[in-house]
Design a protein around this motif. Structure first.
Motif, short mmCIF file in Angstrom:
data_model
loop_
_atom_site.label_atom_id
_atom_site.label_comp_id
_atom_site.label_asym_id
_atom_site.label_seq_id
_atom_site.Cartn_x
_atom_site.Cartn_y
_atom_site.Cartn_z
N TRP A 131 -9.25 15.08 -33.83
CA TRP A 131 -10.46 14.62 -33.14
C TRP A 131 -10.35 13.10 -33.12
CZ3 TRP A 131 -14.93 17.62 -31.72
CH2 TRP A 131 -14.77 19.00 -31.91
N GLY A 132 -10.21 12.55 -31.95
CA GLY A 132 -9.94 11.13 -31.86
C GLY A 132 -8.54 10.86 -32.39
N ALA A 133 -8.33 9.62 -32.81
CA ALA A 133 -6.99 9.21 -33.26
C ALA A 133 -6.74 9.46 -34.73
CB ALA A 133 -6.78 7.73 -32.95
N SER A 134 -7.81 9.65 -35.54
CA SER A 134 -7.57 9.69 -36.99
C SER A 134 -8.42 10.67 -37.77
CB SER A 134 -7.77 8.29 -37.58
OG SER A 134 -9.11 7.87 -37.37
N MET A 135 -9.13 11.57 -37.09
CA MET A 135 -9.92 12.58 -37.79
C MET A 135 -9.29 13.95 -37.57
SD MET A 135 -13.85 11.40 -37.12
CE MET A 135 -13.65 11.31 -35.35
N VAL A 136 -9.23 14.74 -38.63
CA VAL A 136 -8.71 16.10 -38.58
C VAL A 136 -9.90 17.03 -38.80
CG1 VAL A 136 -7.11 17.77 -39.60
CG2 VAL A 136 -6.49 15.33 -39.50
N GLY A 137 -10.15 17.89 -37.82
CA GLY A 137 -11.31 18.77 -37.90
C GLY A 137 -10.92 20.23 -37.83
N LEU A 159 -16.75 21.66 -37.64
CA LEU A 159 -17.55 22.20 -38.74
C LEU A 159 -17.34 21.41 -40.03
CD1 LEU A 159 -17.01 26.03 -38.33
CD2 LEU A 159 -19.10 24.74 -37.92
N THR A 160 -16.11 21.07 -40.27
CA THR A 160 -15.75 20.24 -41.42
C THR A 160 -14.44 19.56 -41.07
OG1 THR A 160 -15.55 20.17 -43.84
CG2 THR A 160 -14.42 21.99 -42.72
N GLY A 161 -14.12 18.53 -41.80
CA GLY A 161 -12.89 17.81 -41.53
C GLY A 161 -12.73 16.65 -42.48
N PHE A 162 -11.74 15.82 -42.19
CA PHE A 162 -11.49 14.66 -43.03
C PHE A 162 -10.79 13.58 -42.22
CE2 PHE A 162 -7.70 17.26 -43.35
CZ PHE A 162 -6.67 16.34 -43.25
N ALA A 163 -10.83 12.38 -42.78
CA ALA A 163 -10.11 11.26 -42.19
C ALA A 163 -9.53 10.42 -43.32
CB ALA A 163 -11.03 10.40 -41.33
N PRO A 164 -8.22 10.26 -43.35
CA PRO A 164 -7.63 9.40 -44.35
C PRO A 164 -7.85 7.94 -43.95
CG PRO A 164 -5.92 10.37 -42.97
CD PRO A 164 -7.23 10.93 -42.52
N ARG A 165 -8.39 7.17 -44.86
CA ARG A 165 -8.60 5.74 -44.63
C ARG A 165 -7.72 4.98 -45.62
NH1 ARG A 165 -10.25 6.97 -39.95
NH2 ARG A 165 -12.38 7.65 -39.71
N LYS A 166 -7.63 3.69 -45.44
CA LYS A 166 -6.73 2.89 -46.25
C LYS A 166 -6.97 3.07 -47.75
CE LYS A 166 -5.18 -1.81 -47.03
NZ LYS A 166 -5.27 -3.21 -46.62
N LYS A 172 -9.51 5.23 -49.15
CA LYS A 172 -10.27 6.43 -49.52
C LYS A 172 -10.04 7.53 -48.50
CE LYS A 172 -14.36 4.55 -47.26
NZ LYS A 172 -13.89 3.20 -47.00
N LEU A 173 -10.48 8.72 -48.89
CA LEU A 173 -10.54 9.85 -47.97
C LEU A 173 -12.00 10.05 -47.58
CD1 LEU A 173 -8.31 12.43 -49.85
CD2 LEU A 173 -7.85 11.51 -47.57
N SER A 174 -12.26 10.22 -46.31
CA SER A 174 -13.59 10.59 -45.86
C SER A 174 -13.56 12.08 -45.58
CB SER A 174 -13.94 9.85 -44.57
OG SER A 174 -14.00 8.46 -44.79
N VAL A 175 -14.39 12.83 -46.29
CA VAL A 175 -14.50 14.28 -46.09
C VAL A 175 -15.86 14.52 -45.44
CG1 VAL A 175 -14.60 16.53 -47.23
CG2 VAL A 175 -13.06 14.75 -48.10
N TYR A 176 -15.86 15.25 -44.32
CA TYR A 176 -17.08 15.43 -43.55
C TYR A 176 -17.79 16.72 -43.93
CZ TYR A 176 -15.05 11.62 -40.98
OH TYR A 176 -14.50 10.41 -40.67
N ILE A 177 -18.98 16.55 -44.48
CA ILE A 177 -19.87 17.64 -44.87
C ILE A 177 -21.04 17.57 -43.89
CG2 ILE A 177 -21.26 18.61 -46.76
CD1 ILE A 177 -18.20 18.55 -47.32
N MET A 178 -20.95 18.28 -42.79
CA MET A 178 -21.81 18.06 -41.64
C MET A 178 -23.30 18.26 -41.90
SD MET A 178 -19.54 16.74 -39.94
CE MET A 178 -20.76 16.15 -38.79
N ALA A 213 2.22 15.41 -36.92
CA ALA A 213 2.78 14.10 -36.59
C ALA A 213 1.88 12.99 -37.11
CB ALA A 213 2.96 13.96 -35.08
N TYR A 214 0.57 13.17 -37.01
CA TYR A 214 -0.35 12.17 -37.55
C TYR A 214 -0.19 12.04 -39.07
CZ TYR A 214 -4.59 9.98 -39.21
OH TYR A 214 -5.47 9.16 -39.88
N LEU A 215 -0.17 13.17 -39.77
CA LEU A 215 -0.04 13.13 -41.23
C LEU A 215 1.29 12.53 -41.65
CD1 LEU A 215 -1.62 16.54 -42.31
CD2 LEU A 215 -2.72 14.30 -42.10
#
Length: 139
Positions: A44-50, A68-75, A77-83, A13-15
């Motif tokens: 995770w929260g309103a806009s992060m996918v983990g 462990l890893t995840g991402f957040a679409p921003r206006k 850019k994409l933020s990709v989490y490399i912990m 639903a978020y995507l």
């Protein structure tokens, strides 16, 4: 609900709220990260996918859980989490394509501009490092 905690909101639903090109990029990241971690996509929260989780405890005694890893679409850019951060991944970062980094964030304007094989290797190696350092879950 705490601001950035894992929750039961629907990733799909978020995507679906995203513009079609960004949604397609996020669906590709979902497939890649789920395959690497063996864990389903979770909000995770309103806009992060983990994907997956680990428990941490700081020297101060503060502790918590994070993905462990995840991402957040921003206006723009994409933020990709490399912990674990990027110190151990210099060779992979060289040929990745145009990007910027923060402490644990990889900022990418468009997936089409980067080497997806290198991104996959980066995510896989970072997850393996996190699994080595922490007690991790595939929930």
């Amino acid at each position: 609900m705490a601001k950035n905690c894992r929750n039961d909101a629907s990733v799909e639903a978020y995507l679906d709220t995203l513009e079609s090109t960004r949604r397609a990029e996020c669906e590709l990241l979902c497939e890649l990260m789920s395959r690497i971690t063996g864990a389903p996509a979770r909000m995770w929260g309103a806009s992060m996918v983990g994907f997956g989780s680990y428990h941490y405890t700081y020297a101060s005694g503060r502790s918590g859980d994070w993905f462990l890893t995840g991402f957040a679409p921003r206006k723009d850019k994409l933020s990709v989490y490399i912990m674990p951060g990027f110190a151990d991944f210099a060779a992979l970062m060289k040929g990745l394509g145009p990007h910027k980094t923060g402490k644990s964030c990889l900022y990418i304007k468009r997936l089409a501009d980067i080497d997806l094989g290198k991104l996959e290797a980066l995510v896989a190696q970072s997850v393996a490092l996190m699994e080595h350092r922490y007690d991790c879950c595939k929930d």
